[in-house]
Design a protein around this motif. Structure first.
Motif, PDB file in Angstrom:
ATOM      1  N   PRO A   1       0.829  -1.210   0.000  1.00  0.00           N
ATOM      2  CA  PRO A   1       0.000   0.000   0.000  1.00  0.00           C
ATOM      3  C   PRO A   1       0.862   1.260   0.000  1.00  0.00           C
ATOM      4  O   PRO A   1       1.879   1.317   0.691  1.00  0.00           O
ATOM      5  N   VAL A   2       0.458   2.229  -0.801  1.00  0.00           N
ATOM      6  CA  VAL A   2       1.148   3.521  -0.826  1.00  0.00           C
ATOM      7  C   VAL A   2       0.595   4.357   0.335  1.00  0.00           C
ATOM      8  O   VAL A   2      -0.623   4.470   0.516  1.00  0.00           O
ATOM      9  N   ASP A   3       1.499   4.941   1.120  1.00  0.00           N
ATOM     10  CA  ASP A   3       1.051   5.782   2.237  1.00  0.00           C
ATOM     11  C   ASP A   3       0.313   7.013   1.719  1.00  0.00           C
ATOM     12  O   ASP A   3       0.699   7.591   0.701  1.00  0.00           O
ATOM     13  N   THR A   4      -0.715   7.405   2.442  1.00  0.00           N
ATOM     14  CA  THR A   4      -1.404   8.635   2.080  1.00  0.00           C
ATOM     15  C   THR A   4      -0.579   9.827   2.564  1.00  0.00           C
ATOM     16  O   THR A   4       0.068   9.765   3.606  1.00  0.00           O
ATOM     17  N   VAL A   5      -0.622  10.889   1.780  1.00  0.00           N
ATOM     18  CA  VAL A   5       0.068  12.126   2.180  1.00  0.00           C
ATOM     19  C   VAL A   5      -0.846  12.957   3.064  1.00  0.00           C
ATOM     20  O   VAL A   5      -0.426  13.540   4.058  1.00  0.00           O
ATOM     21  N   ASP A   6      -2.127  13.000   2.702  1.00  0.00           N
ATOM     22  CA  ASP A   6      -3.080  13.812   3.454  1.00  0.00           C
ATOM     23  C   ASP A   6      -4.482  13.420   2.991  1.00  0.00           C
ATOM     24  O   ASP A   6      -4.644  12.712   1.985  1.00  0.00           O
ATOM     25  N   PHE A   7      -5.466  13.868   3.717  1.00  0.00           N
ATOM     26  CA  PHE A   7      -6.848  13.660   3.292  1.00  0.00           C
ATOM     27  C   PHE A   7      -7.698  14.767   3.889  1.00  0.00           C
ATOM     28  O   PHE A   7      -7.319  15.440   4.839  1.00  0.00           O
ATOM     29  N   ASN A   8      -8.864  14.921   3.285  1.00  0.00           N
ATOM     30  CA  ASN A   8      -9.806  15.903   3.805  1.00  0.00           C
ATOM     31  C   ASN A   8     -11.193  15.536   3.290  1.00  0.00           C
ATOM     32  O   ASN A   8     -11.330  14.898   2.256  1.00  0.00           O
ATOM     33  N   GLY A   9     -12.217  15.922   4.036  1.00  0.00           N
ATOM     34  CA  GLY A   9     -13.576  15.566   3.657  1.00  0.00           C
ATOM     35  C   GLY A   9     -14.501  16.756   3.661  1.00  0.00           C
ATOM     36  O   GLY A   9     -14.251  17.764   4.320  1.00  0.00           O
ATOM     37  N   SER A  10     -15.566  16.636   2.903  1.00  0.00           N
ATOM     38  CA  SER A  10     -16.638  17.631   2.895  1.00  0.00           C
ATOM     39  C   SER A  10     -17.938  16.847   2.767  1.00  0.00           C
ATOM     40  O   SER A  10     -18.503  16.713   1.682  1.00  0.00           O
ATOM     41  N   PRO A  11     -18.421  16.295   3.902  1.00  0.00           N
ATOM     42  CA  PRO A  11     -19.492  15.299   3.846  1.00  0.00           C
ATOM     43  C   PRO A  11     -20.803  15.797   3.252  1.00  0.00           C
ATOM     44  O   PRO A  11     -21.602  15.007   2.793  1.00  0.00           O
ATOM     45  N   THR A  12     -21.030  17.110   3.251  1.00  0.00           N
ATOM     46  CA  THR A  12     -22.301  17.607   2.723  1.00  0.00           C
ATOM     47  C   THR A  12     -22.202  18.029   1.262  1.00  0.00           C
ATOM     48  O   THR A  12     -23.153  18.537   0.699  1.00  0.00           O
ATOM     49  N   CYS A  13     -21.068  17.825   0.632  1.00  0.00           N
ATOM     50  CA  CYS A  13     -20.890  18.229  -0.763  1.00  0.00           C
ATOM     51  C   CYS A  13     -21.646  17.277  -1.689  1.00  0.00           C
ATOM     52  O   CYS A  13     -21.555  16.056  -1.547  1.00  0.00           O
ATOM     53  N   ASP A  14     -22.375  17.836  -2.636  1.00  0.00           N
ATOM     54  CA  ASP A  14     -23.067  17.024  -3.638  1.00  0.00           C
ATOM     55  C   ASP A  14     -22.114  16.809  -4.814  1.00  0.00           C
ATOM     56  O   ASP A  14     -22.350  17.251  -5.930  1.00  0.00           O
ATOM     57  N   GLY A  15     -21.039  16.156  -4.557  1.00  0.00           N
ATOM     58  CA  GLY A  15     -19.970  15.935  -5.537  1.00  0.00           C
ATOM     59  C   GLY A  15     -18.884  15.171  -4.821  1.00  0.00           C
ATOM     60  O   GLY A  15     -19.175  14.158  -4.171  1.00  0.00           O
ATOM     61  N   PRO A  16     -17.642  15.614  -4.899  1.00  0.00           N
ATOM     62  CA  PRO A  16     -16.600  14.915  -4.129  1.00  0.00           C
ATOM     63  C   PRO A  16     -16.810  15.140  -2.639  1.00  0.00           C
ATOM     64  O   PRO A  16     -17.047  16.261  -2.200  1.00  0.00           O
ATOM     65  N   ARG A  17     -16.739  14.070  -1.887  1.00  0.00           N
ATOM     66  CA  ARG A  17     -16.946  14.203  -0.430  1.00  0.00           C
ATOM     67  C   ARG A  17     -15.691  13.906   0.358  1.00  0.00           C
ATOM     68  O   ARG A  17     -15.593  14.263   1.516  1.00  0.00           O
TER      69      ARG A  17
END
Lengths: 174, 414
Positions: free
Chosen positions: A122-138
């Motif tokens: 597995p490749v390590d993740t560099v970072d992540f972020n979320g926007s749970p209410t977005c009607d698109g990428p979350r």
């Protein structure tokens, strides 16, 4: 003022960094306007593979509407790195090769787990972020990917059989 | 200054697979492993095919999984740009009965109306250290918008909260009441905290969990979060956060009665009770470590962030932990207070936040300290301390820059 009009005007004037903040439903800590725009484009329908051998290739810069498989039918090359219940879950495998090394963002629209596998690890993740209410990428996950190398994208623990995904190159450091 | 007790601390090799702090027997390990699966897994709509063990989400909710807020068991992270809410953010509501219940559920299943949206802006505050350097902290202001069930009462108290880490909660639960009383008695009158007594199932028990110590046990806190933030019923809480006015929510299909089985609830509790507190090798030289600890004590921080507490964990001999909390609630001043919708300050008492695992939180990035994640650094968190902690903050402000840095580095090594 209509939010959509404001967003379009700001994009036209080239102030994208302000534009992404104008839509509170799609608020990421980075400028995610590229992903938000991709999610508004026509999606390419794509059934996922059930293992590495049957995994279809995907490209960066496109929106995919994935048809996932019941997770019990999927044979992962490496066990998903997040331990989750598999009952009722969906998953699948995709292939990806990027032309230039660097940071890439994978944007997903629903709650599933994503691993990028390179040479069996597995490749390590560099970072992540979320926007749970977005009607698109979350959720957007950042990976540092090598060039011209076969990578596997393993999707697991999805709640439904449909999912969307984009891969975009990070133009500059976050 | 004695080094801290290592009880409960284990170095994490993989953040996604946190270890237990002690060796578990086979049933204990099985429950711990199942607990991690349940903790990480998203819950789904009631009636989802082949998912009867984890269905019943919502229909109003904030996150679909425990991990959605407490990612890998760690405290919620913040996001630097103005105006954005952290993913691990919950707006609790208090005061007069409202159609919204105890939290504002910002998400809903298809066909249901979310309760509303929280918008936030920051107001900068500046000040100056005795040595001349300036500092800036930021204060959040909130507005509730797109309210789906009418205007909330003007006296509604907004209680913004960011998810705390769940590490070490089993050990905090095992601190005897006598130790809490002893810690309180040892504190100077001006800084003396209070045990947050709660009436629970006919008993009067000390509150230990939650930013204001509202919950008496890991199970109590877990059932509360499942009901309020995920819309899931469990044995201790048969009802989720649907109110009488939300008839659609109340009539929604259930994922079982209760929706979270006793097996899953037990596994979640075991996971949290046994999860180790992450240990990271300190970069501080022994002399610097001792000097930092001495400054922490000299400034008065250790009066409440107690470096030693006894614990009597079930199945283990009595131990001592260095959680850097007294589990008491203290008045921290109006600057940190929850506020009513019109801005008036409400409660100002907070449980002393444990500082163990701080090095892990810093390494995770996007540090978001205090109850609402407003502090982007340990320095900002210290500067927000008022009320009973005002004297300690003032002593910190009077330190030379090098000593302030050493004190903060030391806390950041915990």
């Amino acid at each position: 003022m209509n939010t959509r009009i404001t967003l379009a005007a700001l994009l036209l004037s080239g102030t994208a960094a302000t534009a992404w903040a104008a839509d509170p439903a799609c608020s990421f800590k980075w400028d995610a306007s590229a992903e938000v725009e991709l999610y508004r484009s026509a999606a390419t329908s794509l059934p996922v593979g059930s293992d590495a051998a049957t995994a279809p290739p995907i490209q960066s810069g496109r929106l995919y509407a994935l048809e996932l498989k019941p997770q019990g039918e999927v044979r992962y090359s490496v066990a998903p790195t997040k331990k989750m219940l598999a009952d009722g879950a969906y998953g699948g495998v995709l292939r990806l090769k990027v032309p230039a090394a660097g940071q890439y963002r994978i944007a997903i629209d629903s709650g599933y787990w994503l691993d990028v596998i390179h040479v069996g690890k597995p490749v390590d993740t560099v970072d992540f972020n979320g926007s749970p209410t977005c009607d698109g990428p979350r959720k957007i996950v950042v990976f540092d990917l090598p060039a011209d190398t076969e990578l596997l994208l393993q999707l697991s623990a999805a709640s439904g059989a449909q999912a969307k995904l984009t891969v975009t190159r990070v133009a500059k450091a976050n | 200054m004695a080094p801290p007790a290592a009880t409960g601390r284990v170095e994490f090799t993989d953040r996604r697979s946190p270890p237990a702090w002690r060796n578990l027997d086979e049933p204990g390990q099985e429950a711990f492993d199942l607990g991690l699966l349940v903790f990480n897994s998203p819950w789904v709509i009631a009636g989802t095919h082949n998912a009867s063990r984890r269905d019943g989400l919502g229909p109003l909710f904030i996150q679909a999984s425990c991990d959605g807020c407490h990612n890998n068991g760690a405290r919620g992270r913040g996001e630097p740009p103005d105006g954005l809410l952290p993913n691990s953010f919950v707006m609790q509501l208090d005061g007069p009965a409202s159609p919204y219940g105890a939290v504002l559920n910002t998400r809903a299943l298809p066909g249901y109306t979310p309760e509303g949206r929280v918008e936030m802006r920051w107001i900068a505050r500046t000040g100056r250290y005795a040595s001349g350097e300036t500092w800036t902290i930021r204060e959040p202001r909130y507005a509730l918008t797109a309210m789906g069930y009418g205007d909330p009462h003007a006296d509604t108290i907004l209680r913004p909260r960011i998810a705390p880490a769940i590490f070490g909660t089993g050990l905090l639960q095992a601190v005897p009441v006598a130790a809490l009383q002893g810690a309180r008695a040892a504190q100077p009158r001006k800084q003396r905290g209070e045990i947050a007594w709660q009436d629970h199932d006919g008993q009067r028990l000390p509150g230990r969990f939650g930013w204001r110590a509202e919950s008496v046990s890991v199970e109590d806190q877990t059932a509360r979060a499942l009901a309020r933030e995920m819309g899931l019923s469990s044995r201790p809480r048969a009802q989720d956060d649907c109110t009488e006015q939300q008839w659609q929510c109340r009539d929604a299909p259930q994922g079982g009665q209760p929706e979270v089985s006793d097996e899953f609830l037990h596994a979640l509790v075991v996971l949290q009770q046994e999860m180790a507190v992450p240990l990271r090798p300190t970069a501080l030289a022994p002399d610097a470590w001792r000097a930092g600890a001495a400054l922490f004590a000299k400034a008065g921080c250790a009066t409440c962030h107690s470096p030693a507490l006894p614990v009597h964990p079930e199945g283990s001999r009595p131990l001592q932990i260095s959680a850097y909390t007294d589990l008491l609630v203290h008045d921290l001043g109006e600057g940190l207070a929850d506020r009513r919708i019109d801005g008036r300050a409400a409660a100002t008492q907070w449980r002393t936040a444990p500082l163990w695992g701080m090095a892990h939180a810093i390494a995770n990035g996007d540090l978001a300290l205090l109850h609402d994640g407003r502090a982007r650094s340990l320095e900002e968190a210290v500067l927000w301390h008022g009320g009973q902690a005002r004297d300690a903050r003032r002593r910190f402000e009077k330190l030379p820059a090098t000593q302030r840095a050493l004190l903060l580095d030391w806390v950041g090594s915990l």
